[in-house]
Design an enzyme around this catalytic site. Structure first.
Site, PDB file in Angstrom:
ATOM      1  N   LYS A  75       0.877  -0.979  -0.060  1.00 27.62           N
ATOM      2  CA  LYS A  75      -0.095   0.019  -0.020  1.00 27.62           C
ATOM      3  C   LYS A  75       0.806   1.264   0.186  1.00 27.62           C
ATOM      4  O   LYS A  75       0.633   2.318  -0.539  1.00 27.62           O
ATOM      5  CB  LYS A  75      -0.739  -0.282   1.230  1.00 27.62           C
ATOM      6  CG  LYS A  75      -2.117  -1.112   1.087  1.00 27.62           C
ATOM      7  CD  LYS A  75      -3.081  -0.861   2.156  1.00 27.62           C
ATOM      8  CE  LYS A  75      -4.039  -2.162   2.368  1.00 27.62           C
ATOM      9  NZ  LYS A  75      -5.167  -2.167   1.529  1.00 27.62           N
ATOM     10  N   GLU A 126      -2.815   7.003   7.866  1.00 25.67           N
ATOM     11  CA  GLU A 126      -3.639   7.818   6.856  1.00 25.67           C
ATOM     12  C   GLU A 126      -4.638   8.538   7.909  1.00 25.67           C
ATOM     13  O   GLU A 126      -5.112   8.016   8.655  1.00 25.67           O
ATOM     14  CB  GLU A 126      -4.430   6.868   5.853  1.00 25.67           C
ATOM     15  CG  GLU A 126      -3.990   6.650   4.620  1.00 25.67           C
ATOM     16  CD  GLU A 126      -4.585   5.694   3.838  1.00 25.67           C
ATOM     17  OE1 GLU A 126      -4.304   5.143   2.918  1.00 25.67           O
ATOM     18  OE2 GLU A 126      -5.981   5.314   3.975  1.00 25.67           O
ATOM     19  N   HIS A 165     -14.647  -3.927   7.351  1.00 28.92           N
ATOM     20  CA  HIS A 165     -14.023  -3.638   6.231  1.00 28.92           C
ATOM     21  C   HIS A 165     -14.129  -4.344   4.924  1.00 28.92           C
ATOM     22  O   HIS A 165     -13.149  -4.222   4.204  1.00 28.92           O
ATOM     23  CB  HIS A 165     -12.668  -2.825   6.683  1.00 28.92           C
ATOM     24  CG  HIS A 165     -12.262  -2.027   7.555  1.00 28.92           C
ATOM     25  ND1 HIS A 165     -12.992  -0.892   7.667  1.00 28.92           N
ATOM     26  CD2 HIS A 165     -11.580  -2.433   8.768  1.00 28.92           C
ATOM     27  CE1 HIS A 165     -12.478  -0.142   9.079  1.00 28.92           C
ATOM     28  NE2 HIS A 165     -11.819  -1.273   9.400  1.00 28.92           N
ATOM     29  N   ARG A 208      -6.814  -7.890  -9.721  1.00 29.45           N
ATOM     30  CA  ARG A 208      -7.551  -9.175 -10.082  1.00 29.45           C
ATOM     31  C   ARG A 208      -8.894  -8.799 -10.647  1.00 29.45           C
ATOM     32  O   ARG A 208      -9.429  -7.822 -10.231  1.00 29.45           O
ATOM     33  CB  ARG A 208      -7.478 -10.125  -8.833  1.00 29.45           C
ATOM     34  CG  ARG A 208      -8.093  -9.378  -7.821  1.00 29.45           C
ATOM     35  CD  ARG A 208      -8.339 -10.295  -6.567  1.00 29.45           C
ATOM     36  NE  ARG A 208      -8.291  -9.433  -5.333  1.00 29.45           N
ATOM     37  CZ  ARG A 208      -9.542  -9.011  -4.721  1.00 29.45           C
ATOM     38  NH1 ARG A 208     -10.523  -9.036  -5.508  1.00 29.45           N
ATOM     39  NH2 ARG A 208      -9.420  -8.147  -3.748  1.00 29.45           N
TER      40      ARG A 208
HETATM   41  P1  ADP Z   1      -8.078  -3.854   2.044  1.00 26.40           P
HETATM   42  O1  ADP Z   1      -6.994  -4.039   1.346  1.00 26.40           O
HETATM   43  O2  ADP Z   1      -7.739  -4.761   3.342  1.00 26.40           O
HETATM   44  O3  ADP Z   1      -9.247  -4.304   1.256  1.00 26.40           O
HETATM   45  P2  ADP Z   1      -8.697  -1.182   1.635  1.00 26.40           P
HETATM   46  O4  ADP Z   1      -7.343  -0.122   1.981  1.00 26.40           O
HETATM   47  O5  ADP Z   1      -8.909  -1.394   0.437  1.00 26.40           O
HETATM   48  O6  ADP Z   1      -8.221  -2.361   2.530  1.00 26.40           O
HETATM   49  O7  ADP Z   1      -9.700  -0.639   2.909  1.00 26.40           O
HETATM   50  C1  ADP Z   1     -11.107  -1.490   2.953  1.00 26.40           C
HETATM   51  C2  ADP Z   1     -12.057  -0.576   3.500  1.00 26.40           C
HETATM   52  O8  ADP Z   1     -11.459  -0.189   4.733  1.00 26.40           O
HETATM   53  C3  ADP Z   1     -12.401   0.544   2.781  1.00 26.40           C
HETATM   54  O9  ADP Z   1     -13.601   0.150   1.982  1.00 26.40           O
HETATM   55  C4  ADP Z   1     -13.275   1.581   4.027  1.00 26.40           C
HETATM   56  O10 ADP Z   1     -14.219   1.104   4.347  1.00 26.40           O
HETATM   57  C5  ADP Z   1     -12.132   1.365   5.076  1.00 26.40           C
HETATM   58  N1  ADP Z   1     -11.118   2.267   4.938  1.00 26.40           N
HETATM   59  C6  ADP Z   1      -9.708   2.302   4.597  1.00 26.40           C
HETATM   60  N2  ADP Z   1      -8.964   3.224   4.658  1.00 26.40           N
HETATM   61  C7  ADP Z   1      -9.631   4.100   5.044  1.00 26.40           C
HETATM   62  C8  ADP Z   1      -9.532   5.447   5.485  1.00 26.40           C
HETATM   63  N3  ADP Z   1      -8.455   6.189   5.316  1.00 26.40           N
HETATM   64  N4  ADP Z   1     -10.565   6.230   6.006  1.00 26.40           N
HETATM   65  C9  ADP Z   1     -11.820   5.634   6.412  1.00 26.40           C
HETATM   66  N5  ADP Z   1     -12.134   4.433   5.919  1.00 26.40           N
HETATM   67  C10 ADP Z   1     -10.988   3.634   5.526  1.00 26.40           C
END
Ligand code: ADP
Length: 493
Positions: A116, A200, A235, A291
């Site tokens: 990330k 973040e 999440h 993917r």
């Molecule tokens: P993963 O790779 O585990 O799927 P992501 O970075 O795609 O993680 O985030 C998954 C979910 O987590 C997002 O859809 C959101 O609901 C929450 N999330 C991630 N980062 C943030 C953020 N900075 N602020 C608010 N919610 C977040």
């Protein structure tokens, strides 16, 4: 086109990839673990090979065994599905080294997007908006507090190698950092073998909006549709729709254009998803999933594009057969992930045997599933029973269809999240498109789920007693007939 494709996955997504192969006239090879020897996907393939015991570390993640099967069976392509090895750069590289085409992006792109931190850095360089935060790993609490002070609380600590909603923790004040940082570093180390974390800003009232992209090997990239995936637990997505209720043609063009910019910046190829968080008129890059997504079905329903088949064409070097202007969104689609999990017990998986099963059908309903009556949902894998997707001319019709389809769906033997889906679909906030990733908590959805479970149980009990009653009457009638027949026989003697 390929001579033969090995599908390195299981369940519904293995069948989805094999369906694409069958339509293209390409023979398929399945690989299956001991737990899956009777699974539909293994029978669906033209050829199937056992690859080891149930734990995925000894079967579906065993790269060398899978590559060996590909060679032995004469497969010149491997479709990885989602999960397992689909975002594993080492596996993609092994395929490349063995001259087997990995049906996905090149290994170096997977590697870059698997971090990330590297993904954030690449996007900042490309001018793509990212969530305010850091590009460097956080080592200690002092550093973390300093950064959080500068971006403002709440913040989210994330594992750089994280995925599947694992390895994230929201921090509301500086006293929470000590514990949160240690905890996430250790989760990251044990789940992903890498304890690197970063910080973040935790975006307020976030909506998860993503763009499906397709990129060929000739530099052509298109966005295929947007998807709203804000209904989540831990999440992780549970309900998705295409398009997003807040999307306007202008916003789609802007965010879709940003998704293309992101894809081009990293030399993307094949199908992928650029995920964004959207809040109060702003949007921020979240990550690229390298993917086919679980929720690709709803994009297929609203665009008519077969993403799995196009993945195969792209992997073979074909040019995209359409340009951005050719892609139109028609109507509305919603997907509910039907899982064997208990919404009343924090969505804990509920593995077990399916004793009775009737899936939904009728107009506008698509089912992607790999289960049947007598099938055992194994504790070794995810608890998905099926993906129930519906299409309607507009959102209202799609919601009505989904409610009708959920009414028809019967799974007996394991606890499912069907009552959860019913509760969300009937909720006024969902119907008005007022969504955030906190939807379940904001609207006390679980209380409504309890009511639905109770109602369904009462209806089930009424039905069962009506059936019992009916059975008793049938038994009485057949006893009377039996008595009449034997009396008649006695008379005839
Ligand atoms: P993963 O790779 O585990 O799927 P992501 O970075 O795609 O993680 O985030 C998954 C979910 O987590 C997002 O859809 C959101 O609901 C929450 N999330 C991630 N980062 C943030 C953020 N900075 N602020 C608010 N919610 C977040």
């Amino acid at each position: 086109m390929f001579n033969k494709v090995l599908v390195a996955n299981r369940g519904e997504i293995a069948i989805r990839a094999m369906r694409a192969c069958r339509e293209l006239g390409v023979p398929t090879v399945a690989v299956y673990s001991e737990a899956d020897k009777n699974a539909i996907f293994a029978k669906y393939a033209d050829d199937a090979y056992p690859i080891g015991p149930a734990p995925s570390s000894q079967s579906y993640l065993n790269m060398d065994v899978i590559i060996d099967v590909a060679k032995k069976s004469g497969a010149d392509g491997i479709h990885p599905g989602y999960g397992f090895l689909s975002e594993n750069a080492v596996f993609a590289k092994k395929c490349e080294e063995n001259e087997i085409t990995f049906i996905g992006p090149p290994s170096n792109v997977i590697e870059q997007m698997g971090s990330k931190i590297a993904a954030r850095t690449a996007m900042i360089k490309a001018g793509v908006p990212v969530v305010p935060g850091t590009e460097k790993p956080i080592e200690d609490v002092e550093e973390a507090v300093e950064i959080a002070d500068s971006i403002g609380y709440p913040v989210i600590i994330k594992a750089s190698a994280g995925g599947g909603g694992i390895g994230m923790k929201i921090v509301y004040s500086k006293d929470e950092f000590g514990h949160a940082l240690t905890m996430i570093k250790s989760v990251a180390k044990s789940a992903f073998g890498d304890s690197t974390v970063f910080i973040e800003k935790y975006v307020d009232e976030p909506r998860h909006i993503e763009f499906q992209i397709l990129a060929d090997k000739h530099g052509n990239v298109v966005y295929v549709s947007d998807r709203e995936c804000s209904i989540q637990r831990r999440h992780q997505k549970l309900i998705e729709e295409a398009p997003s209720p807040i999307m306007t043609p202008e916003l789609r063009e802007e965010m879709g254009g940003t998704a293309i910019k992101a894809a081009k910046a990293i030399g993307y190829e094949n199908a992928g998803t650029v995920e964004f968080l959207y809040s109060k008129g702003e949007y921020y890059f979240l990550e690229v999933n390298t993917r086919l997504q679980v929720e690709h079905t709803i994009t297929e329903l609203v665009t008519g594009i077969d993403l799995a088949k196009d993945q195969m064409h792209i992997a073979c070097g074909d040019r995209l057969p359409y340009s951005q202007e050719d892609i139109k969104i028609n109507g509305w689609a919603i997907e509910c992930r039907i899982n064997a999990e208990d919404p009343l017990n924090d969505f804990a998986p509920s593995p077990g045997k399916i004793r009775r099963y009737r899936s939904a059908g009728g107009p506008g309903v698509r089912i992607d599933s790999g289960v049947h009556v007598g099938y055992t949902i194994s504790p070794y894998y995810d608890s998905m029973i099926s993906k129930l997707s519906v299409w309607g001319r507009d959102r209202e019709e799609a919601i009505a269809r989904m409610e009708r389809a959920l009414y028809e769906y019967v799974v007996i033997g394991v606890t499912t999240n069907i009552p959860f889906h019913k509760a969300v679909l009937r909720h006024e906030a969902f119907r008005s498109g007022d969504l955030t990733t906190h939807f379940i908590d904001d609207y006390n959805i679980i209380d409504e789920v309890k009511n639905i479970v109770k109602d369904d149980a009462e209806k089930g009990a009424t039905l069962a007693s009506a059936l019992d009653n009916c059975n008793q009457k049938v038994a009485a009638v057949s006893a009377a007939i039996g008595a009449y027949v034997s009396a008649a026989k006695d008379q005839a003697k």
